[in-house]
Design a protein around this motif. Structure first.
Motif, PDB file in Angstrom:
ATOM      1  N   SER A  26       0.586  -1.464  -0.167  1.00  0.00           N
ATOM      2  CA  SER A  26       0.123  -0.314   0.502  1.00  0.00           C
ATOM      3  C   SER A  26       1.222   0.751  -0.494  1.00  0.00           C
ATOM      4  O   SER A  26       0.747   1.970  -0.861  1.00  0.00           O
ATOM      5  CB  SER A  26      -0.936   0.181   1.140  1.00  0.00           C
ATOM      6  N   LEU A  27       1.697   1.235   0.932  1.00  0.00           N
ATOM      7  CA  LEU A  27       2.853   2.479   0.710  1.00  0.00           C
ATOM      8  C   LEU A  27       3.335   2.915  -0.396  1.00  0.00           C
ATOM      9  O   LEU A  27       3.670   3.874  -1.603  1.00  0.00           O
ATOM     10  CB  LEU A  27       3.591   2.447   1.874  1.00  0.00           C
ATOM     11  N   SER A  28       3.633   1.238  -1.334  1.00  0.00           N
ATOM     12  CA  SER A  28       5.007   1.927  -2.231  1.00  0.00           C
ATOM     13  C   SER A  28       3.813   1.833  -3.741  1.00  0.00           C
ATOM     14  O   SER A  28       4.357   3.197  -4.217  1.00  0.00           O
ATOM     15  CB  SER A  28       5.542   0.556  -2.402  1.00  0.00           C
ATOM     16  N   GLY A  29       2.360   1.727  -3.044  1.00  0.00           N
ATOM     17  CA  GLY A  29       1.301   2.164  -4.085  1.00  0.00           C
ATOM     18  C   GLY A  29       1.148   3.336  -4.004  1.00  0.00           C
ATOM     19  O   GLY A  29       1.195   4.284  -5.114  1.00  0.00           O
ATOM     20  N   ILE A  30       1.134   3.389  -2.923  1.00  0.00           N
ATOM     21  CA  ILE A  30       0.677   5.560  -2.580  1.00  0.00           C
ATOM     22  C   ILE A  30       1.793   6.777  -3.180  1.00  0.00           C
ATOM     23  O   ILE A  30       1.723   7.081  -4.181  1.00  0.00           O
ATOM     24  CB  ILE A  30       0.031   5.695  -1.125  1.00  0.00           C
ATOM     25  N   LEU A  31       2.806   5.994  -2.956  1.00  0.00           N
ATOM     26  CA  LEU A  31       4.218   6.565  -3.501  1.00  0.00           C
ATOM     27  C   LEU A  31       4.655   6.801  -4.850  1.00  0.00           C
ATOM     28  O   LEU A  31       4.703   7.775  -5.620  1.00  0.00           O
ATOM     29  CB  LEU A  31       5.520   6.213  -2.942  1.00  0.00           C
ATOM     30  N   GLU A  32       4.213   5.943  -5.562  1.00  0.00           N
ATOM     31  CA  GLU A  32       3.826   6.352  -7.146  1.00  0.00           C
ATOM     32  C   GLU A  32       2.409   6.605  -7.858  1.00  0.00           C
ATOM     33  O   GLU A  32       3.075   6.961  -8.815  1.00  0.00           O
ATOM     34  CB  GLU A  32       3.563   4.051  -7.634  1.00  0.00           C
ATOM     35  N   ALA A  33       1.960   6.176  -6.786  1.00  0.00           N
ATOM     36  CA  ALA A  33       0.844   6.687  -7.763  1.00  0.00           C
ATOM     37  C   ALA A  33       0.081   8.158  -7.959  1.00  0.00           C
ATOM     38  O   ALA A  33       0.080   9.407  -8.494  1.00  0.00           O
ATOM     39  CB  ALA A  33      -1.163   6.432  -6.929  1.00  0.00           C
ATOM     40  N   CYS A  34       0.922   8.865  -6.751  1.00  0.00           N
ATOM     41  CA  CYS A  34       1.510  10.634  -6.249  1.00  0.00           C
ATOM     42  C   CYS A  34       2.476  11.210  -7.287  1.00  0.00           C
ATOM     43  O   CYS A  34       3.268  11.431  -6.839  1.00  0.00           O
ATOM     44  CB  CYS A  34       1.713  10.616  -4.643  1.00  0.00           C
ATOM     45  N   LYS A  35       2.469  11.099  -9.038  1.00  0.00           N
ATOM     46  CA  LYS A  35       3.500  11.176  -9.445  1.00  0.00           C
ATOM     47  C   LYS A  35       4.438  12.646  -8.884  1.00  0.00           C
ATOM     48  O   LYS A  35       5.286  12.635  -9.024  1.00  0.00           O
ATOM     49  CB  LYS A  35       3.518  11.550 -10.909  1.00  0.00           C
ATOM     50  N   GLY A  36       3.832  13.561  -9.004  1.00  0.00           N
ATOM     51  CA  GLY A  36       3.848  15.391  -8.577  1.00  0.00           C
ATOM     52  C   GLY A  36       4.146  15.576  -7.277  1.00  0.00           C
ATOM     53  O   GLY A  36       4.107  16.449  -6.852  1.00  0.00           O
ATOM     54  N   LEU A  37       4.364  14.654  -6.485  1.00  0.00           N
ATOM     55  CA  LEU A  37       4.297  14.473  -4.731  1.00  0.00           C
ATOM     56  C   LEU A  37       5.853  15.379  -4.105  1.00  0.00           C
ATOM     57  O   LEU A  37       6.726  15.130  -5.073  1.00  0.00           O
ATOM     58  CB  LEU A  37       4.406  13.584  -4.082  1.00  0.00           C
ATOM     59  N   GLU A  38       5.437  16.650  -4.175  1.00  0.00           N
ATOM     60  CA  GLU A  38       6.843  17.643  -3.294  1.00  0.00           C
ATOM     61  C   GLU A  38       6.874  17.317  -1.975  1.00  0.00           C
ATOM     62  O   GLU A  38       8.281  17.666  -1.149  1.00  0.00           O
ATOM     63  CB  GLU A  38       6.624  18.759  -3.566  1.00  0.00           C
ATOM     64  N   ASN A  39       6.095  17.452  -1.194  1.00  0.00           N
ATOM     65  CA  ASN A  39       6.055  17.026   0.630  1.00  0.00           C
ATOM     66  C   ASN A  39       5.581  16.345   0.942  1.00  0.00           C
ATOM     67  O   ASN A  39       4.588  15.492   1.196  1.00  0.00           O
ATOM     68  CB  ASN A  39       5.497  18.701   0.829  1.00  0.00           C
ATOM     69  N   PHE A  40       6.067  15.390   1.755  1.00  0.00           N
ATOM     70  CA  PHE A  40       5.529  14.043   1.929  1.00  0.00           C
ATOM     71  C   PHE A  40       6.148  14.122   3.141  1.00  0.00           C
ATOM     72  O   PHE A  40       7.625  14.249   4.069  1.00  0.00           O
ATOM     73  CB  PHE A  40       6.198  13.160   1.295  1.00  0.00           C
ATOM     74  N   SER A  41       5.661  13.899   4.350  1.00  0.00           N
ATOM     75  CA  SER A  41       5.750  13.693   5.710  1.00  0.00           C
ATOM     76  C   SER A  41       5.645  11.970   6.318  1.00  0.00           C
ATOM     77  O   SER A  41       3.657  11.641   6.161  1.00  0.00           O
ATOM     78  CB  SER A  41       4.698  13.913   6.710  1.00  0.00           C
ATOM     79  N   LEU A  42       6.326  10.879   6.407  1.00  0.00           N
ATOM     80  CA  LEU A  42       4.858   9.988   7.496  1.00  0.00           C
ATOM     81  C   LEU A  42       5.730   9.546   8.865  1.00  0.00           C
ATOM     82  O   LEU A  42       6.476   9.480   9.109  1.00  0.00           O
ATOM     83  CB  LEU A  42       6.709   8.915   6.651  1.00  0.00           C
ATOM     84  N   VAL A  43       4.698   9.930   9.659  1.00  0.00           N
ATOM     85  CA  VAL A  43       4.990   9.765  11.163  1.00  0.00           C
ATOM     86  C   VAL A  43       4.265   8.864  11.754  1.00  0.00           C
ATOM     87  O   VAL A  43       3.002   8.605  11.958  1.00  0.00           O
ATOM     88  CB  VAL A  43       4.307  11.219  11.521  1.00  0.00           C
ATOM     89  N   GLU A  44       4.921   7.731  13.218  1.00  0.00           N
ATOM     90  CA  GLU A  44       4.113   7.456  13.786  1.00  0.00           C
ATOM     91  C   GLU A  44       3.982   6.370  13.290  1.00  0.00           C
ATOM     92  O   GLU A  44       1.841   5.631  13.870  1.00  0.00           O
ATOM     93  CB  GLU A  44       3.299   8.220  15.151  1.00  0.00           C
ATOM     94  N   SER A  45       3.929   5.920  11.738  1.00  0.00           N
ATOM     95  CA  SER A  45       3.383   4.526  10.778  1.00  0.00           C
ATOM     96  C   SER A  45       3.628   3.408  11.119  1.00  0.00           C
ATOM     97  O   SER A  45       5.065   3.339  11.423  1.00  0.00           O
ATOM     98  CB  SER A  45       3.015   5.439   9.389  1.00  0.00           C
ATOM     99  N   THR A  46       3.075   2.957  11.461  1.00  0.00           N
ATOM    100  CA  THR A  46       3.247   0.843  11.571  1.00  0.00           C
ATOM    101  C   THR A  46       2.669   0.230  10.514  1.00  0.00           C
ATOM    102  O   THR A  46       2.053   0.541   8.962  1.00  0.00           O
ATOM    103  CB  THR A  46       3.154   0.429  12.606  1.00  0.00           C
ATOM    104  N   GLY A  47       3.195  -1.464  10.155  1.00  0.00           N
ATOM    105  CA  GLY A  47       2.593  -1.721   9.534  1.00  0.00           C
ATOM    106  C   GLY A  47       3.670  -2.547   8.074  1.00  0.00           C
ATOM    107  O   GLY A  47       3.264  -3.222   7.585  1.00  0.00           O
ATOM    108  N   PHE A  48       3.996  -1.210   7.760  1.00  0.00           N
ATOM    109  CA  PHE A  48       5.604  -1.855   6.857  1.00  0.00           C
ATOM    110  C   PHE A  48       6.729  -1.942   7.285  1.00  0.00           C
ATOM    111  O   PHE A  48       7.114  -1.455   8.059  1.00  0.00           O
ATOM    112  CB  PHE A  48       5.674  -1.219   4.843  1.00  0.00           C
TER     113      PHE A  48
END
Length: 406
Positions: free
Chosen positions: A145-167
């Motif tokens: 799911s995480l890799s799919g999200i990053l791949e889908a957001c083609k023009g992502l400029e600002n990304f924050s991943l905080v206190e998240s788990t499962g991956f």
């Protein structure tokens, strides 16, 4: 007459006169359930929330849970952070919402924040070509799911991943990314391959040091923290510990020596970190890194608190050194010719940190300001005021008797 004028002014609705573009921006500051409730204000406000460039979904904030607004609510077993690391384990939490997001739900957004959700599919991010800002906080999701999200957001400029788990693995290969924040994560592998990344923050990240890769040649600002409160919230894992700042810097410097073309330190202008200036090994790592930071102008160092316990992989004060600390920084071009601002927090006036600060004051020719915050080292800090300054423009700012946690 005056009363009539006041009543006429009271009846005027200035907000309704604003264009839709402004109203949609105002709505974007609300949580999504609050934004949807704006439909009842008037016919003009109906559906206005759909035009908002930013959406914030927080399962715990919802008066009416999103799962009821969309589909259904499910219980899921997720890791729950507890202040006592020994109590961190997988528990069933009904308050963790697992909504059935429809495919392409977020495709029209420019900015999105998700808090306290379980995500088992990246389908809702399909077509997110306009999404520039994404924050995932306290999210449970797997590697796919995480890799799919990053791949889908083609023009992502600002990304924050905080206190998240499962991956377990975080691999970010994205040329559009400009700002990246990783906070309170426990991983097996981290790879950052972003040629245009300008700001990177690593705060309390657990990962084997040999599995950390950073390739960001355009980096301008680097923050690294390992003594923050988030480090204490992470579960205890065998073979994984919170990466110490000096270890990250030494590891990256070692790889830079082998591949100078990938030097992510060369263009740095701002660097902040927590680092023990009283530990000779950490000071040596700092000096090694500063040799690569040829354009550094601002440096902030926070010493660890006296009460902090590095139980899993720590280092203590070590004053034994065969040569003066100043000799370590003789080859650091940025200190002598580039550095303009230094900020020292939790200054204790011990030998090594005193030597470091003295070296900055007496050898940094471009310095404009050095700020020292200390709880109770007034005499040691004030003794720095009488030192000869290498820069005539240098201002020494002492802040004594301040909270050491700040």
């Amino acid at each position: 007459m005056k009363d009539r004028v006041l009543k006429a002014e009271e009846k005027q609705d200035f907000i309704s006169k604003l264009p839709d573009e402004i109203l949609s921006i105002i709505i974007s500051y609300l949580h999504v359930d609050e934004a949807v409730r704006c439909n009842v204000l008037s016919t003009r406000w109906e559906g206005m929330w759909k035009l908002a460039p930013h959406m914030e979904f927080d399962a715990k904030h919802m008066i009416k849970p999103l799962s009821q607004l969309l589909h259904k609510r499910k219980s899921h077993k997720v890791p729950c952070f507890h202040p006592d690391p020994s109590k961190n384990k997988q528990v069933s939490r009904d308050e963790i919402c697992k909504p059935d997001f429809s495919p392409g739900l977020f495709s029209g957004l420019c900015s999105l924040e998700l808090v306290n959700y379980t995500i088992d599919s990246w389908a809702a991010f399909e077509g997110c070509i306009n999404l520039k800002n994404l924050k995932l906080e306290r999210i449970y999701l797997n590697d796919i799911s995480l890799s799919g999200i990053l791949e889908a957001c083609k023009g992502l400029e600002n990304f924050s991943l905080v206190e998240s788990t499962g991956f377990q693995t975080l691999i970010i290969v994205k040329s559009s990314l400009r700002v990246l924040q990783l906070q309170a994560l426990c991983l097996d592998e981290v790879e950052i391959n972003c040629p245009n990344l300008e700001v990177l923050q690593l705060d309390s990240v657990k990962c084997p040091l040999q599995h950390l890769i950073i390739n960001a040649p355009s980096l301008r600002t680097f923050h690294s923290y390992c003594y923050s409160i988030f480090a204490r919230l992470l579960p205890i894992n065998e073979g994984r510990y919170v990466l110490k700042t000096h270890e990250i810097l030494a590891h990256c410097s070692s790889s830079l020596s082998e591949s100078p073309n990938g030097n992510f330190l060369q263009n740095l202008s701002n660097m902040s970190m927590d680092l023990n200036l009283n530990c000779i090994s950490e000071v040596m790592d700092l000096s090694l890194v500063l040799r690569f930071c040829t354009n550094l102008q601002t440096l902030e160092v926070a010493l660890p608190t006296l009460t902090h316990k590095n139980s899993d992989h720590g280092s203590s004060d070590d004053c034994a050194t065969p040569y003066p600390i100043s000799m370590l920084f003789e080859s650091c071009h940025c200190i002598h010719k580039m550095l303009k601002s230094v900020y020292i927090r939790r200054f204790r006036g011990k030998e090594h940190e005193m030597e470091f600060v003295k070296y900055i004051i007496t050898r940094a020719t471009m310095m404009k300001k050095i700020t020292i915050k200390s709880k109770n080292s007034k005499r040691e800090a004030e003794s720095l005021l009488s030192l000869p300054k290498a820069s005539r423009n240098l201002c020494i700012n002492l802040k004594i008797n301040v909270n050491p946690m700040k």
